[in-house]
Design a protein around this motif. Sequence first.
Motif, PDB file in Angstrom:
ATOM      1  N   ILE A  21     -18.780   0.971  -2.989  1.00  0.00           N
ATOM      2  CA  ILE A  21     -18.527  -0.422  -3.359  1.00  0.00           C
ATOM      3  C   ILE A  21     -17.234  -0.476  -4.166  1.00  0.00           C
ATOM      4  CG2 ILE A  21     -20.090  -0.168  -5.361  1.00  0.00           C
ATOM      5  CD1 ILE A  21     -20.048  -3.483  -3.780  1.00  0.00           C
ATOM      6  N   LYS A  22     -16.363  -1.443  -3.813  1.00  0.00           N
ATOM      7  CA  LYS A  22     -15.058  -1.509  -4.482  1.00  0.00           C
ATOM      8  C   LYS A  22     -14.593  -2.943  -4.630  1.00  0.00           C
ATOM      9  CE  LYS A  22     -10.180  -0.481  -3.573  1.00  0.00           C
ATOM     10  NZ  LYS A  22      -9.196   0.450  -3.039  1.00  0.00           N
ATOM     11  N   THR A  23     -14.168  -3.290  -5.848  1.00  0.00           N
ATOM     12  CA  THR A  23     -13.426  -4.545  -6.007  1.00  0.00           C
ATOM     13  C   THR A  23     -12.039  -4.273  -6.568  1.00  0.00           C
ATOM     14  OG1 THR A  23     -14.051  -5.097  -8.290  1.00  0.00           O
ATOM     15  CG2 THR A  23     -15.590  -5.757  -6.563  1.00  0.00           C
ATOM     16  N   GLY A  24     -11.802  -3.068  -7.107  1.00  0.00           N
ATOM     17  CA  GLY A  24     -10.485  -2.776  -7.681  1.00  0.00           C
ATOM     18  C   GLY A  24     -10.299  -1.298  -7.918  1.00  0.00           C
ATOM     19  N   GLY A  25      -9.249  -0.971  -8.672  1.00  0.00           N
ATOM     20  CA  GLY A  25      -8.849   0.415  -8.884  1.00  0.00           C
ATOM     21  C   GLY A  25      -9.923   1.267  -9.558  1.00  0.00           C
ATOM     22  N   LEU A  26     -10.787   0.645 -10.380  1.00  0.00           N
ATOM     23  CA  LEU A  26     -11.869   1.385 -11.031  1.00  0.00           C
ATOM     24  C   LEU A  26     -12.686   2.184 -10.007  1.00  0.00           C
ATOM     25  CD1 LEU A  26     -14.155   1.988 -13.142  1.00  0.00           C
ATOM     26  CD2 LEU A  26     -14.983  -0.329 -12.733  1.00  0.00           C
ATOM     27  N   VAL A 303       0.591  -6.084  -1.864  1.00  0.00           N
ATOM     28  CA  VAL A 303      -0.832  -5.887  -1.546  1.00  0.00           C
ATOM     29  C   VAL A 303      -1.547  -5.934  -2.875  1.00  0.00           C
ATOM     30  CG1 VAL A 303      -2.585  -4.340  -0.590  1.00  0.00           C
ATOM     31  CG2 VAL A 303      -0.312  -4.426   0.442  1.00  0.00           C
ATOM     32  N   SER A 304      -2.250  -7.025  -3.132  1.00  0.00           N
ATOM     33  CA  SER A 304      -2.686  -7.228  -4.519  1.00  0.00           C
ATOM     34  C   SER A 304      -3.755  -8.302  -4.629  1.00  0.00           C
ATOM     35  CB  SER A 304      -1.456  -7.686  -5.329  1.00  0.00           C
ATOM     36  OG  SER A 304      -1.785  -7.906  -6.659  1.00  0.00           O
ATOM     37  N   ARG A 305      -4.537  -8.202  -5.714  1.00  0.00           N
ATOM     38  CA  ARG A 305      -5.285  -9.380  -6.139  1.00  0.00           C
ATOM     39  C   ARG A 305      -4.230 -10.431  -6.493  1.00  0.00           C
ATOM     40  NH1 ARG A 305      -7.665  -8.872 -11.001  1.00  0.00           N
ATOM     41  NH2 ARG A 305      -6.803  -6.857 -11.546  1.00  0.00           N
ATOM     42  N   LEU A 306      -4.450 -11.672  -6.080  1.00  0.00           N
ATOM     43  CA  LEU A 306      -3.469 -12.719  -6.373  1.00  0.00           C
ATOM     44  C   LEU A 306      -3.891 -13.394  -7.683  1.00  0.00           C
ATOM     45  CD1 LEU A 306      -3.021 -14.155  -2.744  1.00  0.00           C
ATOM     46  CD2 LEU A 306      -1.685 -12.379  -3.907  1.00  0.00           C
ATOM     47  N   GLN A 309      -2.239 -11.911 -13.813  1.00  0.00           N
ATOM     48  CA  GLN A 309      -1.957 -10.544 -14.302  1.00  0.00           C
ATOM     49  C   GLN A 309      -0.913  -9.867 -13.420  1.00  0.00           C
ATOM     50  OE1 GLN A 309      -5.183  -7.584 -14.103  1.00  0.00           O
ATOM     51  NE2 GLN A 309      -3.657  -5.979 -14.079  1.00  0.00           N
ATOM     52  N   LYS A 310      -1.010 -10.101 -12.125  1.00  0.00           N
ATOM     53  CA  LYS A 310      -0.148  -9.394 -11.170  1.00  0.00           C
ATOM     54  C   LYS A 310       1.223 -10.049 -11.023  1.00  0.00           C
ATOM     55  CE  LYS A 310      -3.414  -6.388 -10.131  1.00  0.00           C
ATOM     56  NZ  LYS A 310      -3.284  -4.943 -10.349  1.00  0.00           N
ATOM     57  N   GLY A 311       1.492 -11.132 -11.777  1.00  0.00           N
ATOM     58  CA  GLY A 311       2.819 -11.768 -11.739  1.00  0.00           C
ATOM     59  C   GLY A 311       3.136 -12.448 -10.413  1.00  0.00           C
ATOM     60  N   VAL A 331       2.802 -10.602   2.532  1.00  0.00           N
ATOM     61  CA  VAL A 331       1.830 -10.587   1.436  1.00  0.00           C
ATOM     62  C   VAL A 331       0.423 -10.421   1.996  1.00  0.00           C
ATOM     63  CG1 VAL A 331       0.843 -11.920  -0.487  1.00  0.00           C
ATOM     64  CG2 VAL A 331       3.283 -12.133   0.058  1.00  0.00           C
ATOM     65  N   LEU A 332      -0.374  -9.539   1.367  1.00  0.00           N
ATOM     66  CA  LEU A 332      -1.803  -9.422   1.671  1.00  0.00           C
ATOM     67  C   LEU A 332      -2.554  -9.497   0.355  1.00  0.00           C
ATOM     68  CD1 LEU A 332      -4.322  -8.729   3.419  1.00  0.00           C
ATOM     69  CD2 LEU A 332      -3.766  -6.308   3.051  1.00  0.00           C
ATOM     70  N   GLY A 333      -3.440 -10.477   0.235  1.00  0.00           N
ATOM     71  CA  GLY A 333      -4.196 -10.559  -1.013  1.00  0.00           C
ATOM     72  C   GLY A 333      -5.161 -11.723  -1.030  1.00  0.00           C
ATOM     73  N   THR A 334      -6.059 -11.660  -2.022  1.00  0.00           N
ATOM     74  CA  THR A 334      -6.956 -12.795  -2.285  1.00  0.00           C
ATOM     75  C   THR A 334      -7.023 -12.975  -3.783  1.00  0.00           C
ATOM     76  OG1 THR A 334      -8.850 -11.315  -2.444  1.00  0.00           O
ATOM     77  CG2 THR A 334      -8.552 -12.440  -0.348  1.00  0.00           C
ATOM     78  N   ILE A 358      -4.157 -14.121   3.720  1.00  0.00           N
ATOM     79  CA  ILE A 358      -5.111 -14.265   2.619  1.00  0.00           C
ATOM     80  C   ILE A 358      -6.398 -13.572   3.031  1.00  0.00           C
ATOM     81  CG2 ILE A 358      -6.353 -15.887   1.123  1.00  0.00           C
ATOM     82  CD1 ILE A 358      -3.219 -15.872   0.857  1.00  0.00           C
ATOM     83  N   GLY A 359      -6.715 -12.466   2.371  1.00  0.00           N
ATOM     84  CA  GLY A 359      -7.904 -11.713   2.734  1.00  0.00           C
ATOM     85  C   GLY A 359      -7.825 -10.305   2.180  1.00  0.00           C
ATOM     86  N   TYR A 360      -8.876  -9.536   2.425  1.00  0.00           N
ATOM     87  CA  TYR A 360      -8.920  -8.136   1.985  1.00  0.00           C
ATOM     88  C   TYR A 360      -9.027  -7.284   3.229  1.00  0.00           C
ATOM     89  CZ  TYR A 360      -9.894  -4.061  -0.817  1.00  0.00           C
ATOM     90  OH  TYR A 360      -9.810  -2.821  -1.413  1.00  0.00           O
ATOM     91  N   ASP A 361      -8.087  -6.410   3.473  1.00  0.00           N
ATOM     92  CA  ASP A 361      -8.057  -5.647   4.716  1.00  0.00           C
ATOM     93  C   ASP A 361      -7.440  -4.272   4.461  1.00  0.00           C
ATOM     94  OD1 ASP A 361      -7.530  -4.603   7.260  1.00  0.00           O
ATOM     95  OD2 ASP A 361      -7.153  -6.587   8.111  1.00  0.00           O
ATOM     96  N   GLU A 362      -8.333  -3.288   4.317  1.00  0.00           N
ATOM     97  CA  GLU A 362      -7.910  -1.924   3.992  1.00  0.00           C
ATOM     98  C   GLU A 362      -6.963  -1.355   5.072  1.00  0.00           C
ATOM     99  OE1 GLU A 362      -9.912  -0.771   1.136  1.00  0.00           O
ATOM    100  OE2 GLU A 362      -8.477   0.867   0.918  1.00  0.00           O
ATOM    101  N   GLY A 385      -2.356   1.038 -12.109  1.00  0.00           N
ATOM    102  CA  GLY A 385      -1.807   0.550 -10.844  1.00  0.00           C
ATOM    103  C   GLY A 385      -1.836   1.657  -9.812  1.00  0.00           C
ATOM    104  N   LEU A 386      -2.220   1.304  -8.600  1.00  0.00           N
ATOM    105  CA  LEU A 386      -2.282   2.296  -7.529  1.00  0.00           C
ATOM    106  C   LEU A 386      -1.243   2.026  -6.456  1.00  0.00           C
ATOM    107  CD1 LEU A 386      -6.179   2.401  -7.162  1.00  0.00           C
ATOM    108  CD2 LEU A 386      -4.713   4.113  -8.235  1.00  0.00           C
ATOM    109  N   THR A 387      -0.946   0.740  -6.225  1.00  0.00           N
ATOM    110  CA  THR A 387      -0.131   0.418  -5.047  1.00  0.00           C
ATOM    111  C   THR A 387       1.296   0.949  -5.174  1.00  0.00           C
ATOM    112  OG1 THR A 387       0.340  -1.776  -5.933  1.00  0.00           O
ATOM    113  CG2 THR A 387      -1.491  -1.600  -4.403  1.00  0.00           C
ATOM    114  N   MET A 389       1.976   3.771  -6.337  1.00  0.00           N
ATOM    115  CA  MET A 389       1.879   5.188  -5.944  1.00  0.00           C
ATOM    116  C   MET A 389       1.742   5.315  -4.428  1.00  0.00           C
ATOM    117  SD  MET A 389      -0.121   7.144  -8.989  1.00  0.00           S
ATOM    118  CE  MET A 389      -1.356   6.036  -9.671  1.00  0.00           C
ATOM    119  N   TYR A 390       0.983   4.396  -3.811  1.00  0.00           N
ATOM    120  CA  TYR A 390       0.930   4.399  -2.339  1.00  0.00           C
ATOM    121  C   TYR A 390       2.349   4.199  -1.803  1.00  0.00           C
ATOM    122  CZ  TYR A 390      -4.034   3.142  -3.172  1.00  0.00           C
ATOM    123  OH  TYR A 390      -5.332   3.088  -3.600  1.00  0.00           O
ATOM    124  N   GLY A 391       3.092   3.279  -2.440  1.00  0.00           N
ATOM    125  CA  GLY A 391       4.468   3.007  -2.017  1.00  0.00           C
ATOM    126  C   GLY A 391       5.317   4.270  -2.089  1.00  0.00           C
TER     127      GLY A 391
END
Length: 483
Positions: A21-26, A303-306, A309-311, A331-334, A358-362, A385-387, A389-391
Amino acid sequence: MVEKTQAGQVLSVASECVPLIKTGGLADVAGALPGALGALGWDVRTILPAYPGLLARLGKAREIWSDPDLFGGPGRVLLGRVGAVRIALLDAPHLYARDGGPYSVAGKDYPDNPERFAALCWAAAALARGAGADGWRADVLHAHDWQAGLAPAYLRYADGPRVATVQTIHNIAFQGLAPATRLAALRLPAGAYQTNGVEFWGSISALKAGLVTADALTTVSQTYANELMRPEFGMGLQGVIAERASALHGILNGIDTDVWNPETDPEGPAFNAARMTGKTAARAVLAAEFGLEQVPGPLAIVVSRLTGQKGIDLLPGVLPDFIASGGGLAVLGTGDPLLEAAMTEAATSFPGRVSARIGYDEGLSHRMFKGADAVLVPSRFEPCGLTQMYGLRYGAVPVVAATGGLADTVIGAGPASLAAKAATGITFHPVDGLALAQALRQLVTLHADKPAWRALQRRGMQAELGWGRAAESYGALYRSLIG
Ligand code: ADP
């Protein structure tokens, strides 16, 4: 009885964990760290709630603990495995069998969230002390974020075998507040409700409970650890953090370098990192997917939560300039409906140059990193932040605000870092439209200088981003607590 392994036994307590189960970096951290610690000889178990559908993922499981009255109903813990990781699920349908996500439904937090996660902490504290049927006990209980914050508190406020405790802050914006009247209902002693206890501006804070009772505190980058002592970042807890500064450690997250490996990633065209081949084909796939085939300059992604915080709100203001100088954005995000609308509107204003999903798509997120020239992360604060590092790993040059973990993972291009051949991205500060616009100008200029651009990409792709280093640091911390 379970044999003790060489390094020690750790119970990790988290409200989300990849791949369950995932909603974020945690969730990424809770999912990846046990494996990396396991490689160093630590015996790690992770406990999390049995949200709907999770028990079926546990494979062969056995009940190791139960309580007929766990905050208003029966609860039991089932121990099994997901991949190589030992997972304990707290099955308590009255708390977790809900229609929505782990914390909320239709954007509204569940009103009994304090009890839902207190129950997780209660079961965790019991298991850590060896109450499980197999007699396993923890040398260290590792609590993640506010949802686990009461676990160190329960261990501190009750007698029993000593278990060392670590509280990790993944994001101090989430503090787990409950009305003071729920103190007894949360099974906290009356004496805990004080300034140096769980009290926080007239309420109970589960995060503060962890911060004041855990033996050691960690957060997910050294810069965020420093920032947390300041009012702009500490969200009211800066004094508590400052008081515990000597117990606070900044340990930078890693990323899962198997999942995030451009050469083996099944999403998008084949990619060869050493020869830097595949980027052009991957960019064409990304451009086609988003309708951005006519972008002459750098094709950037978000690729982010919109959220604020994320500016994300800074983007509409800087786009006209960026687009005029040849750039494009996918842009990909919700998230915040206003920001979702702002991104859709930007796409309408710049057809063929800006596009928003607009959506979540791994899967799509993987194709985006593979094809992008740059990833934008203009966060106002960013614990790790993870994205970015993916970059780095995918040759999508990070353009990041110089805050928190962004500042600790990206070496910004400037005269000194370029001369030293050290730069891996573009950083800007302060986090406002002027500075972001300037960073995007630098992106366009650097992108046009092919040898400099290639060198920037190549250095980023060589950065050490796995979990090994973080696991060593957590292991050293655990050892220092066990003594
Ligand atoms: P936070 O935990 O604050 O949201 P992080 O950068 O630490 O930020 O982690 C976010 C994680 O969620 C990353 O793995 C990122 O790729 C992923 N993510 C965020 N939004 C989306 C989305 N819309 N689709 C796919 N993945 C996403």
